[in-house]
Scaffold this motif. Structure first.
Motif: not given
Ligand code: FAD
Ligand code: SF4
Ligand code: SF4
Length: 610
Positions: A494-495, A497-500, A521, A554-555, A559
């Motif tokens: 998991c980076i 990024c918060g796209f989720c 996460v 969206t990830c 992940v």
């Protein structure tokens, strides 16, 4: 009065969070740094922001403004505690004026949200890779940009005016909706690239443009980086107004070939992804010129298209690269350090060769790609954050990147900003101008309450390992409470990024970070590290997940959040924390064979009688 009580009076009880879970969920971004806030405060209005800052200034409380938290540099972390001032819920588009070419937005409006509202006639050109989640406030604060910067510039080129709350709570309106003004200092641009250190933007007026009539795009293959670089240079210097020009080296091509099954042939050492827009006739003429230049530079062929539905396919190698990088070695991921340096365009081929030498010197996988048209290269490091030897190499590689950038008179950050990650090195680039920036900071925020520790102002980040989140994994690995290798690897992939945040049905209702995939996460990560103990509250968060898998779509790193959630639940149940409702359901299943606790003979009662 207690400051927490005052804060609650300003924004309401539920908009001040001080529980450990929520604070931990705000302690990470895409960087390798960590900073745990004392509180998170959600503001909805300028008046609230003003009262919060006045209170914070009076009581010397640190304030870290935050949009969507997609920062790659630690800029959004509370490395010295204090409150995160979350303005992501200030997300209204207040006005769109197509005739005069501007839009007025609240700072939490997402880039994509604005573009959806402007389409099909107009658009807001800055297009970071994070456009689906980056807020306009965050974009202004970091001067975000993307593929189109070569023609359309960066966020700074679209700032007309803004409303900013200063550190002492005063509300300033600056700039104008008209395209030009010569009225004194250009204050709106002072807040651009300031990373929340000078004030909190509560409204931004941005320039918008009419959508171009026609767009064509291509993949251009070359036998070497030099030939691709030469072609790009000639295309651009001959006056052809490309709207995008991206480059991928062979290492990156191998990554996408493998992860996406693209079959780009072995003799292609370098790819340019080109886009050109404008008047249809002019674009077609320019395509012919581009083809001629490519041929003269030994190009292996340009494939063009203008069907918007095919753009994604044509650009698949470029768009899919970042997600593919996370899949090279599960558990290893992209680590941003000096990952977005900018150099003069003419030096790009030479820089790529130098970077390849660094790659060979350290025998380290470094894909090289980026926006060749505006001299912005991404040489990203893919590492397993738990591996001590890899970190030792990374430190040396980062230094080599910096030396190389400065040798070519470049900039250490062309689009992501300084934050904590580049703070130790930035004085070397900025010199006296860094001192002038400190003077401005002192004048506007004498108590240093706004986002302290960022931009290298107060020497609090001297080394890449300051505020380092992986310390325990590297130094005391035996104390890590593993979930098992497969799940640990997912957590590490998991980076942050918060796209989720987009698409999670639970987050859509509650708007709490602890109730989307990123938050879960992060909780699992801290359960591993030992900062977070199993508890009823943690169990409630894990059991709120519907395991709908929306976050998987969206990830960008693919992940497997559901596996992390399942492992988290298992640990929580083993520790005795099963939510009450689940206990009842299980008991009912045991005693009656159904979750409702109804006797078997009444099972058909749910059907209407005929
Ligand atoms: C996968 C991924 C891809 C990315 N690709 C790109 C890219 O192509 N180009 C690019 O430029 N960036 C990129 N980024 C970086 C990041 O998305 C941008 O910096 C973005 O502009 C940050 O927006 P945000 O809303 O998430 O801001 P945050 O991360 O919340 O904050 C960023 C900074 O802005 C400050 N800030 C936020 N709101 C305000 C406000 N209202 N007032 C004052 N200060 C404020 C914060 O204090 C912080 O210093 C990428 C990030 C990720 C995770
Ligand atoms: S699986 Fe859980 S975290 Fe992911 S979108 Fe669904 S509810 Fe949200
Ligand atoms: S789960 Fe995926 S989308 Fe969510 S923060 Fe992690 S990498 Fe980003």
């Amino acid at each position: 009065m207690d400051t927490l009580i005052e804060l609650r009076n300003i924004v309401g009880e539920k908009n001040v969070k001080t529980d450990q879970i929520e604070r931990l969920c705000y302690s990470r971004d895409m960087s390798v740094h960590e900073g745990i806030p004392d509180a998170i405060v959600y503001a909805k209005t300028t008046e609230q922001v003003s009262r919060i800052l006045k209170l914070a200034n009076d009581h010397d409380i640190k304030v870290i403004p935050r949009g969507s938290g997609t920062s790659t540099t630690g800029a959004v972390l509370a490395c010295f505690g204090g409150m995160i001032l979350d303005v992501s819920r200030m997300n209204k588009i207040k006005e769109i004026n197509r005739k005069d070419g501007y839009a007025i937005v609240e700072p939490g409006v997402i880039c994509q949200q604005l573009n959806n509202a402007l389409a099909p006639s107009h658009f807001f050109p800055p297009d970071p890779g994070s456009a689906t989640m980056a807020s306009i406030g965050g974009m202004v604060s970091t001067n975000a940009s993307g593929n189109r910067a070569i023609k359309y510039g960066a966020t700074k080129d679209y700032i007309l005016a803004m409303e900013v709350v200063l550190a002492d709570g005063r509300v300033m309106r600056t700039g104008s909706i008209v395209p030009k003004t010569s009225s004194g200092y250009d204050l709106p641009h002072l807040f651009c690239r300031a990373e929340g250190t000078l004030g909190v933007m509560t409204e931004i007026t941005v320039k918008i443009l009419p959508m171009p009539e026609y767009i064509a795009f291509a993949q251009a293959w070359f036998p070497s980086v030099e030939e691709a670089g030469k072609a790009a240079e000639e295309i651009i210097t001959s006056g052809i107004p490309l709207s995008s020009c991206e480059i991928l080296d062979r290492f990156s091509i191998d990554v996408v070939n493998k992860a996406m099954g693209l079959n780009i042939p072995d003799n292609v050492e370098c790819i340019l992804f080109i886009e050109i827009d404008g008047n249809r006739h002019a674009v077609k003429e320019n395509i012919q010129k581009i083809d001629r230049i490519s041929k003269e530079c030994n190009g292996l062929g340009n494939q063009w298209d203008d069907d918007p539905s095919k753009r994604l396919k044509m650009w698949a190698g470029r768009q899919g690269l970042v997600p593919s990088l996370s899949k090279i070695r599960r558990g290893a991921k992209i680590i941003p350090f000096v990952e977005d340096f900018g150099i003069p365009m003419s030096k790009i081929p030479e820089t790529i060769r130098e970077l390849q030498k660094i790659r060979d010197k350290y025998n380290f996988p470094i894909p090289i790609f980026g926006h060749i048209g505006d001299g912005n290269l991404h040489a990203t490091l893919i590492i397993d954050g738990r591996n001590k030897e890899e970190w030792e190499k990374v430190k040396q590689i980062a230094q080599d990147f910096i030396d190389l950038t400065l040798k070519f008179k470049g900039t250490l950050t062309a689009e992501h900003g300084i934050g904590v990650a580049k703070a130790p090195f930035i004085h070397k680039e900025l010199g006296l101008s860094h001192e002038v920036m400190k003077t401005i900071k002192k004048a506007l925020d004498p108590k240093n309450i706004l986002n302290p520790g960022k931009l290298g102002f107060d020497d609090t980040a001297k080394d890449i390992f300051d505020h380092f989140t992986y310390k325990e994994f590297v130094e005391t690995p035996d104390q890590i409470q593993s979930f098992g290798q497969a799940v640990d690897n997912e957590i590490f992939a998991c980076i942050n990024c918060g796209f989720c945040r987009a698409g999670c049905p639970v987050f859509a209702q509650t708007e709490l970070e602890s109730e989307n995939a990123r938050g879960r996460v992060i909780m699992a990560y801290y359960l591993m590290k030992g900062n977070l103990e199993p508890s009823k509250e943690v169990a409630d968060k894990f059991y709120l997940c519907t395991t709908c898998l929306n976050c998987k779509t969206t990830c960008p790193a693919g992940v497997m959040v559901s596996e992390i959630v399942e492992a988290g639940r298992r640990r929580l149940v083993e520790a005795g924390f099963l939510p009450e409702i689940h206990k009842t359901l299980i008991e009912n299943m045991k005693t009656t064979g159904n979750p409702f606790g109804e006797p078997k003979e009444k099972r058909t009662d749910v059907f209407p009688s005929t």
